[in-house]
Write an enzyme that holds these catalytic residues in place. Structure first.
Site, PDB file in Angstrom:
ATOM      1  CE  LYS A  20      65.263  50.368   8.423  1.00 52.42           C
ATOM      2  NZ  LYS A  20      66.735  50.865   7.722  1.00 52.42           N
ATOM      3  N   PRO A 108      59.617  53.615  -1.524  1.00 52.23           N
ATOM      4  CG  PRO A 108      60.963  54.900  -1.848  1.00 52.23           C
ATOM      5  CD  PRO A 108      59.386  54.580  -0.979  1.00 52.23           C
ATOM      6  CB  ALA A 110      65.846  48.205  -3.398  1.00 49.69           C
ATOM      7  N   GLY A 111      65.048  50.850  -0.898  1.00 50.36           N
ATOM      8  CA  GLY A 111      65.815  51.558  -1.051  1.00 50.36           C
ATOM      9  C   GLY A 111      66.458  52.512   0.402  1.00 50.36           C
ATOM     10  N   GLY A 112      66.881  51.031   1.331  1.00 54.30           N
ATOM     11  CA  GLY A 112      67.103  50.988   2.598  1.00 54.30           C
ATOM     12  C   GLY A 112      66.008  51.749   3.599  1.00 54.30           C
ATOM     13  CB  ALA A 114      62.139  48.734   6.435  1.00 59.01           C
ATOM     14  N   GLY A 115      60.757  49.469   3.693  1.00 60.79           N
ATOM     15  CA  GLY A 115      59.496  49.001   3.147  1.00 60.79           C
ATOM     16  C   GLY A 115      58.737  47.275   2.648  1.00 60.79           C
ATOM     17  N   GLY A 116      60.072  46.059   2.100  1.00 58.27           N
ATOM     18  CA  GLY A 116      59.085  45.279   2.421  1.00 58.27           C
ATOM     19  C   GLY A 116      59.462  44.598   4.383  1.00 58.27           C
ATOM     20  CB  SER A 117      60.854  44.930   6.537  1.00 61.85           C
ATOM     21  OG  SER A 117      62.368  44.592   6.772  1.00 61.85           O
ATOM     22  CG  ASP A 150      65.465  46.043   8.976  1.00 61.16           C
ATOM     23  OD1 ASP A 150      66.207  46.376  10.075  1.00 61.16           O
ATOM     24  OD2 ASP A 150      65.907  46.787   7.938  1.00 61.16           O
TER      25      ASP A 150
END
Ligand code: ATP
Length: 311
Positions: A20, A108, A110-112, A114-117, A150
């Site tokens: 996102k 990526p 911790a790229g901002g 929200a990949g983990g989310s 997120d």
């Protein structure tokens, strides 16, 4: 070999979840519970992770990715948000089950973005389908909100308003295709560190925040110029203060023809809204020639979490 074949024969479900960007990220002063009030407009991008789940003897998580993803930043086992999502889902249903989760990662870390989310939302949906749990949308959204601010948006996708600490999601109309250039940084930027720096820089941040009316109006306009003028991110100054090269990157992208460059969320990924695909391709090439190792073109909005494979 036999183990690998057994694994291949075990039923699996793969769910896709998108990265996102925040078209607007309004941040207020911390609430008594420590969270910052947010007024944001999210948009999903075609950049995505795929999460595959199979029933297993215990919770396990595996990463498949290219070399440009920082493998060391991907937590093993219980610390991974996909395992937390799985545990929350089985606790909700009062069942005892575990799964092996494979994350095919392009977003990526911790790229901002929200990949983990996105992975957490995908894991909830994938496990629900694998075990036919028939969890209601309302319960999935509540579990998503408990996993992270997120995560509910990752379920819903598209373009949406985020209130509360970001977890109260309301879909918005956005019929247009938006072309983005995405420039990840190999080195992540810690979200809590950026918020802490925001607090230092903005002691007078308001208690309540809202999304500007001009952004809502711009979303009804398919011309990306209107949207570009309305983009905003209250965390941008804090992120640039911590990583000054992000400011230089934004200037370089705008010089190369992007309508507007912006730090994505808490950074360090920067995103550039372009008039159309041709312009996005030209900005990408210019940034690569300028020395950026990884520059992607993505379009938005795309749909939220959805099943892409079932075996
Ligand atoms: P946000 O904008 O939501 O803060 P982000 O895009 O900056 O997120 P993420 O990639 O979501 O960052 O990861 C944030 C942190 O979460 C990482 O530093 C990592 O240690 C942890 N994490 C846990 N599970 C995962 C996962 N499946 N993928 C990526 N990071 C994960």
């Amino acid at each position: 070999m036999n183990q690998e074949m057994d694994r291949e024969m075990t039923p699996s479900v793969t769910v896709r979840a998108a990265a996102k960007v925040n078209l607007h990220l309004g941040v207020g002063r911390p609430r008594p519970d420590g969270y910052h009030p947010l007024a944001t407009v999210y948009q999903t991008l075609s950049l995505h992770d795929d999460v595959t789940v199979r029933t297993g003897p215990e919770w396990a998580v595996d990463l498949v990715c290219e070399d440009d993803i920082d493998r060391a930043a991907f937590p093993a086992g219980e610390a991974n948000i996909v395992v937390q999502a799985g545990r929350l889902l089985v606790a909700h249903h009062g069942i005892e089950r575990a799964a092996e989760v494979t994350v095919r990662k392009s977003i990526p870390i911790a790229g901002g973005l929200a990949g983990g989310s996105a992975d957490a939302a995908a894991a909830l949906v994938a496990l629900d389908r694998l075990w036919d749990l028939q969890t209601s949308d309302e319960d999935l959204l509540a579990m998503a909100g408990a996993l992270g601010s997120d995560v509910p948006f990752a379920l819903v996708g598209g373009t949406a308003l985020g209130g509360g600490r970001g977890e109260v999601v309301t879909s918005m109309q956005d019929e247009a295709t938006r072309w983005w250039v995405v420039v990840p940084s190999f080195l992540g930027l810690s979200t809590p560190a950026v918020y802490r720096h925001f607090d230092e820089l903005s002691p007078d941040a308001p208690e309540e925040v809202s999304v500007p009316e001009e952004l809502v109006t711009a979303l009804a306009d398919p011309d990306n110029r209107a949207l570009a003028a309305a983009l905003g991110n209250d965390l941008q100054n804090a992120a640039i203060d911590l990583r000054p090269e992000l400011g230089e990157l934004i200037e370089a992208g705008e010089r190369a023809g992007a309508l507007r460059g912006l730090v994505s969320g808490s950074g360090p990924t920067c995103v550039f809204l372009c008039t159309d695909r041709g312009s996005a391709d030209r900005v990408r090439l210019a940034l690569i020639e300028g020395g950026q190792p990884r520059v992607l073109v993505a379009l938005g909005p795309v749909t939220g979490t959805h099943v892409v494979e079932y075996s």
